[in-house]
Design a protein around this motif. Structure first.
Motif, PDB file in Angstrom:
ATOM      1  N   ASP A  33       0.819  -1.204   0.000  1.00 57.45           N
ATOM      2  CA  ASP A  33       0.000   0.000   0.000  1.00 57.45           C
ATOM      3  C   ASP A  33       0.855   1.257   0.000  1.00 57.45           C
ATOM      4  OD1 ASP A  33      -2.579   1.368   0.232  1.00 57.45           O
ATOM      5  OD2 ASP A  33      -1.957   1.839   2.269  1.00 57.45           O
ATOM      6  N   HIS A  34       1.909   1.271   0.803  1.00 56.37           N
ATOM      7  CA  HIS A  34       2.770   2.453   0.867  1.00 56.37           C
ATOM      8  C   HIS A  34       3.485   2.697  -0.458  1.00 56.37           C
ATOM      9  CE1 HIS A  34       2.671   4.465   4.716  1.00 56.37           C
ATOM     10  NE2 HIS A  34       2.646   3.304   5.351  1.00 56.37           N
ATOM     11  N   VAL A  35       3.966   1.637  -1.085  1.00 56.97           N
ATOM     12  CA  VAL A  35       4.655   1.810  -2.361  1.00 56.97           C
ATOM     13  C   VAL A  35       3.705   2.368  -3.416  1.00 56.97           C
ATOM     14  CG1 VAL A  35       5.803   0.616  -4.264  1.00 56.97           C
ATOM     15  CG2 VAL A  35       6.412   0.069  -1.901  1.00 56.97           C
ATOM     16  N   VAL A  36       2.489   1.837  -3.457  1.00 57.96           N
ATOM     17  CA  VAL A  36       1.504   2.312  -4.432  1.00 57.96           C
ATOM     18  C   VAL A  36       1.159   3.772  -4.167  1.00 57.96           C
ATOM     19  CG1 VAL A  36      -0.867   2.048  -5.244  1.00 57.96           C
ATOM     20  CG2 VAL A  36       0.567   0.029  -4.916  1.00 57.96           C
ATOM     21  N   ARG A  37       0.904   4.117  -2.901  1.00 59.69           N
ATOM     22  CA  ARG A  37       0.532   5.498  -2.578  1.00 59.69           C
ATOM     23  C   ARG A  37       1.667   6.472  -2.849  1.00 59.69           C
ATOM     24  NH1 ARG A  37      -0.794   6.711   2.655  1.00 59.69           N
ATOM     25  NH2 ARG A  37      -0.326   4.721   3.640  1.00 59.69           N
ATOM     26  N   ALA A  38       2.907   5.958  -2.796  1.00 64.39           N
ATOM     27  CA  ALA A  38       4.063   6.811  -3.098  1.00 64.39           C
ATOM     28  C   ALA A  38       4.286   6.971  -4.596  1.00 64.39           C
ATOM     29  CB  ALA A  38       5.314   6.235  -2.446  1.00 64.39           C
ATOM     30  N   GLY A  39       3.528   6.229  -5.408  1.00 63.88           N
ATOM     31  CA  GLY A  39       3.656   6.350  -6.849  1.00 63.88           C
ATOM     32  C   GLY A  39       4.451   5.250  -7.517  1.00 63.88           C
ATOM     33  N   GLY A  40       4.803   4.200  -6.752  1.00 62.03           N
ATOM     34  CA  GLY A  40       5.573   3.107  -7.310  1.00 62.03           C
ATOM     35  C   GLY A  40       4.714   1.907  -7.671  1.00 62.03           C
ATOM     36  N   GLN A  41       5.306   0.982  -8.403  1.00 58.04           N
ATOM     37  CA  GLN A  41       4.669  -0.291  -8.739  1.00 58.04           C
ATOM     38  C   GLN A  41       5.383  -1.395  -7.969  1.00 58.04           C
ATOM     39  OE1 GLN A  41       1.917  -1.325 -10.612  1.00 58.04           O
ATOM     40  NE2 GLN A  41       2.474  -3.175  -9.493  1.00 58.04           N
ATOM     41  N   PRO A  42       4.761  -1.931  -6.912  1.00 58.68           N
ATOM     42  CA  PRO A  42       5.435  -2.962  -6.119  1.00 58.68           C
ATOM     43  C   PRO A  42       5.470  -4.301  -6.843  1.00 58.68           C
ATOM     44  CG  PRO A  42       3.230  -2.591  -5.280  1.00 58.68           C
ATOM     45  CD  PRO A  42       3.438  -1.581  -6.358  1.00 58.68           C
ATOM     46  N   ALA A 213       4.172   0.696   9.172  1.00 53.59           N
ATOM     47  CA  ALA A 213       3.098   0.635  10.168  1.00 53.59           C
ATOM     48  C   ALA A 213       2.454   1.988  10.421  1.00 53.59           C
ATOM     49  CB  ALA A 213       3.634   0.066  11.485  1.00 53.59           C
ATOM     50  N   ASP A 214       3.037   3.061   9.870  1.00 53.80           N
ATOM     51  CA  ASP A 214       2.477   4.396  10.062  1.00 53.80           C
ATOM     52  C   ASP A 214       1.700   4.844   8.830  1.00 53.80           C
ATOM     53  OD1 ASP A 214       3.361   4.960  12.690  1.00 53.80           O
ATOM     54  OD2 ASP A 214       5.390   5.312  11.909  1.00 53.80           O
ATOM     55  N   GLU A 215       0.745   5.752   9.028  1.00 53.63           N
ATOM     56  CA  GLU A 215      -0.097   6.213   7.941  1.00 53.63           C
ATOM     57  C   GLU A 215       0.700   7.011   6.914  1.00 53.63           C
ATOM     58  OE1 GLU A 215      -3.264   6.898   5.459  1.00 53.63           O
ATOM     59  OE2 GLU A 215      -3.093   5.482   7.135  1.00 53.63           O
ATOM     60  N   ASP A 216       1.548   7.896   7.394  1.00 53.41           N
ATOM     61  CA  ASP A 216       2.357   8.700   6.477  1.00 53.41           C
ATOM     62  C   ASP A 216       3.578   7.886   6.050  1.00 53.41           C
ATOM     63  OD1 ASP A 216       3.044  10.859   4.962  1.00 53.41           O
ATOM     64  OD2 ASP A 216       4.011  11.959   6.594  1.00 53.41           O
ATOM     65  N   GLY A 217       4.059   8.115   4.847  1.00 51.51           N
ATOM     66  CA  GLY A 217       5.158   7.313   4.322  1.00 51.51           C
ATOM     67  C   GLY A 217       6.259   8.093   3.652  1.00 51.51           C
ATOM     68  N   PRO A 218       6.921   9.015   4.365  1.00 52.66           N
ATOM     69  CA  PRO A 218       7.956   9.833   3.714  1.00 52.66           C
ATOM     70  C   PRO A 218       9.127   9.022   3.177  1.00 52.66           C
ATOM     71  CG  PRO A 218       7.973  10.166   6.101  1.00 52.66           C
ATOM     72  CD  PRO A 218       6.734   9.402   5.781  1.00 52.66           C
ATOM     73  N   LEU A 219       9.483   7.924   3.846  1.00 46.97           N
ATOM     74  CA  LEU A 219      10.591   7.122   3.344  1.00 46.97           C
ATOM     75  C   LEU A 219      10.236   6.445   2.023  1.00 46.97           C
ATOM     76  CD1 LEU A 219      12.020   5.434   6.569  1.00 46.97           C
ATOM     77  CD2 LEU A 219      13.115   7.181   5.173  1.00 46.97           C
ATOM     78  N   PHE A 220       8.998   5.975   1.914  1.00 46.92           N
ATOM     79  CA  PHE A 220       8.557   5.348   0.670  1.00 46.92           C
ATOM     80  C   PHE A 220       8.504   6.378  -0.462  1.00 46.92           C
ATOM     81  CE2 PHE A 220       6.968   2.688   4.094  1.00 46.92           C
ATOM     82  CZ  PHE A 220       7.309   1.419   3.662  1.00 46.92           C
ATOM     83  N   ARG A 221       8.045   7.569  -0.146  1.00 47.57           N
ATOM     84  CA  ARG A 221       8.007   8.617  -1.175  1.00 47.57           C
ATOM     85  C   ARG A 221       9.421   8.976  -1.633  1.00 47.57           C
ATOM     86  NH1 ARG A 221       3.997  10.652   2.339  1.00 47.57           N
ATOM     87  NH2 ARG A 221       5.407  12.237   3.187  1.00 47.57           N
ATOM     88  N   LEU A 223      12.058   7.015  -1.562  1.00 46.69           N
ATOM     89  CA  LEU A 223      12.571   5.909  -2.365  1.00 46.69           C
ATOM     90  C   LEU A 223      12.011   5.950  -3.782  1.00 46.69           C
ATOM     91  CD1 LEU A 223      14.040   3.156  -2.711  1.00 46.69           C
ATOM     92  CD2 LEU A 223      11.908   2.081  -1.920  1.00 46.69           C
ATOM     93  N   VAL A 224      10.696   6.101  -3.906  1.00 45.12           N
ATOM     94  CA  VAL A 224      10.072   6.109  -5.233  1.00 45.12           C
ATOM     95  C   VAL A 224      10.553   7.309  -6.047  1.00 45.12           C
ATOM     96  CG1 VAL A 224       7.869   6.315  -6.452  1.00 45.12           C
ATOM     97  CG2 VAL A 224       8.080   4.757  -4.500  1.00 45.12           C
ATOM     98  N   GLU A 225      10.734   8.438  -5.401  1.00 44.93           N
ATOM     99  CA  GLU A 225      11.259   9.620  -6.109  1.00 44.93           C
ATOM    100  C   GLU A 225      12.660   9.333  -6.656  1.00 44.93           C
ATOM    101  OE1 GLU A 225      12.355  14.332  -5.308  1.00 44.93           O
ATOM    102  OE2 GLU A 225      11.265  13.186  -3.785  1.00 44.93           O
ATOM    103  N   ALA A 226      13.513   8.721  -5.817  1.00 43.03           N
ATOM    104  CA  ALA A 226      14.856   8.373  -6.287  1.00 43.03           C
ATOM    105  C   ALA A 226      14.799   7.338  -7.401  1.00 43.03           C
ATOM    106  CB  ALA A 226      15.704   7.853  -5.123  1.00 43.03           C
ATOM    107  N   ALA A 227      13.902   6.367  -7.276  1.00 38.92           N
ATOM    108  CA  ALA A 227      13.757   5.335  -8.297  1.00 38.92           C
ATOM    109  C   ALA A 227      13.240   5.912  -9.592  1.00 38.92           C
ATOM    110  CB  ALA A 227      12.815   4.235  -7.801  1.00 38.92           C
ATOM    111  N   GLY A 228      12.433   6.968  -9.508  1.00 39.96           N
ATOM    112  CA  GLY A 228      11.864   7.583 -10.700  1.00 39.96           C
ATOM    113  C   GLY A 228      12.893   8.185 -11.615  1.00 39.96           C
ATOM    114  N   THR A 229      14.051   8.512 -11.076  1.00 39.86           N
ATOM    115  CA  THR A 229      15.097   9.090 -11.925  1.00 39.86           C
ATOM    116  C   THR A 229      15.777   8.027 -12.773  1.00 39.86           C
ATOM    117  OG1 THR A 229      16.845   8.825 -10.253  1.00 39.86           O
ATOM    118  CG2 THR A 229      15.534  10.844 -10.177  1.00 39.86           C
ATOM    119  N   ARG A 230      15.504   6.726 -12.468  1.00 41.72           N
ATOM    120  CA  ARG A 230      16.112   5.628 -13.213  1.00 41.72           C
ATOM    121  C   ARG A 230      15.164   5.023 -14.221  1.00 41.72           C
ATOM    122  NH1 ARG A 230      20.424   2.925 -10.811  1.00 41.72           N
ATOM    123  NH2 ARG A 230      19.591   0.950 -11.600  1.00 41.72           N
ATOM    124  N   SER A 231      13.834   5.255 -14.039  1.00 41.07           N
ATOM    125  CA  SER A 231      12.850   4.572 -14.875  1.00 41.07           C
ATOM    126  C   SER A 231      12.598   5.306 -16.185  1.00 41.07           C
ATOM    127  CB  SER A 231      11.551   4.400 -14.118  1.00 41.07           C
ATOM    128  OG  SER A 231      11.051   5.646 -13.680  1.00 41.07           O
TER     129      SER A 231
END
Length: 231
Positions: A33-42, A213-221, A223-231
């Protein structure tokens, strides 16, 4: 723009679902859920086959929580409290970790993932943290998260927008000797190392707590932001 592909390692454990009771490759849905909400494809990566060969096909990697690492990997005998060792998962994740670092893959380690990173780079672990810090706040009861405050380094504080937080803890092990090439980026008030990052990497960090386990996911965001520079 397509979603960055984020590989997430998983457990293989006995599980019961609908009418079945059998071994299953499984992962708490909070990660997904966190990966999806951050904009990634798990994409869930079971510890089978050759997951290390997938490092070049991913945009980012999460090594998720789980049981204890075999202490033989850091030259120790198992303590009485060490358990849920899955050597096949160790083999898969240590290979994947090495491949990810070699490829410069954006990486987030969670709980066990921090321990895999430290041991893979030559560090060691405290096998039972309550014996070191004289309390059980890091893992208060089976299936119950603890909420202990941690102090963040400036780099990690930028991700969270704060210098201190009280995240969800559920770990009875932690870093003992810090591996060369890692920098401590958070500690709890009892001195336990709670987060590290790989020195010089664009994005390679790990936390001992459970951000899923937390509602907010800054670490996931992040990560996905950093990953977005490679995709």
């Amino acid at each position: 723009m397509s979603r960055p592909v984020i590989g997430v390692t998983c457990y293989v454990e006995p599980a019961r679902f609908t009418v079945w009771d059998m071994p299953a490759a499984l992962l708490p849905y909070m990660y997904v859920d966190h990966v999806v909400r951050a904009g990634g494809q798990p994409v869930i990566l079971p510890p089978a086959g050759e997951p290390a060969a997938l490092a070049g096909r991913l945009d980012g990697l999460i090594i998720a929580g789980g049981g204890d690492i075999d202490p033989a990997r850091y030259g120790a005998a198992p303590a009485e409290q060490t358990g849920y060792i899955r050597k096949f998962r160790d083999d898969a994740e240590f290979g994947l970790m090495s491949a990810a670092l070699a490829a410069g893959l954006p990486f987030l380690g969670i709980c066990r993932g921090l321990q895999v990173l430290n041991v893979a780079l030559g560090g060691t672990l405290h096998q039972h943290l309550p014996a070191v810090v004289d309390h059980t706040g890091h893992s208060p009861a089976p299936g119950v998260f603890g909420r202990l405050p941690v102090r963040l380094s400036p780099s990690l504080a930028k991700v969270y927008g704060d210098e201190e937080l009280a995240p969800a803890h559920y770990h009875h092990q932690a870093i003992d000797r810090l591996a060369e090439g890692l920098e401590v980026t958070a500690r709890s008030y009892d001195g336990t190392i709670e987060a590290v990052e790989v020195t010089g990497a664009a994005f390679a960090l790990a936390v001992q707590w459970h951000p899923e386990a937390d509602e907010d996911g800054p670490l996931f965001r992040a990560l996905v932001e950093a990953a977005g520079t490679r995709s």
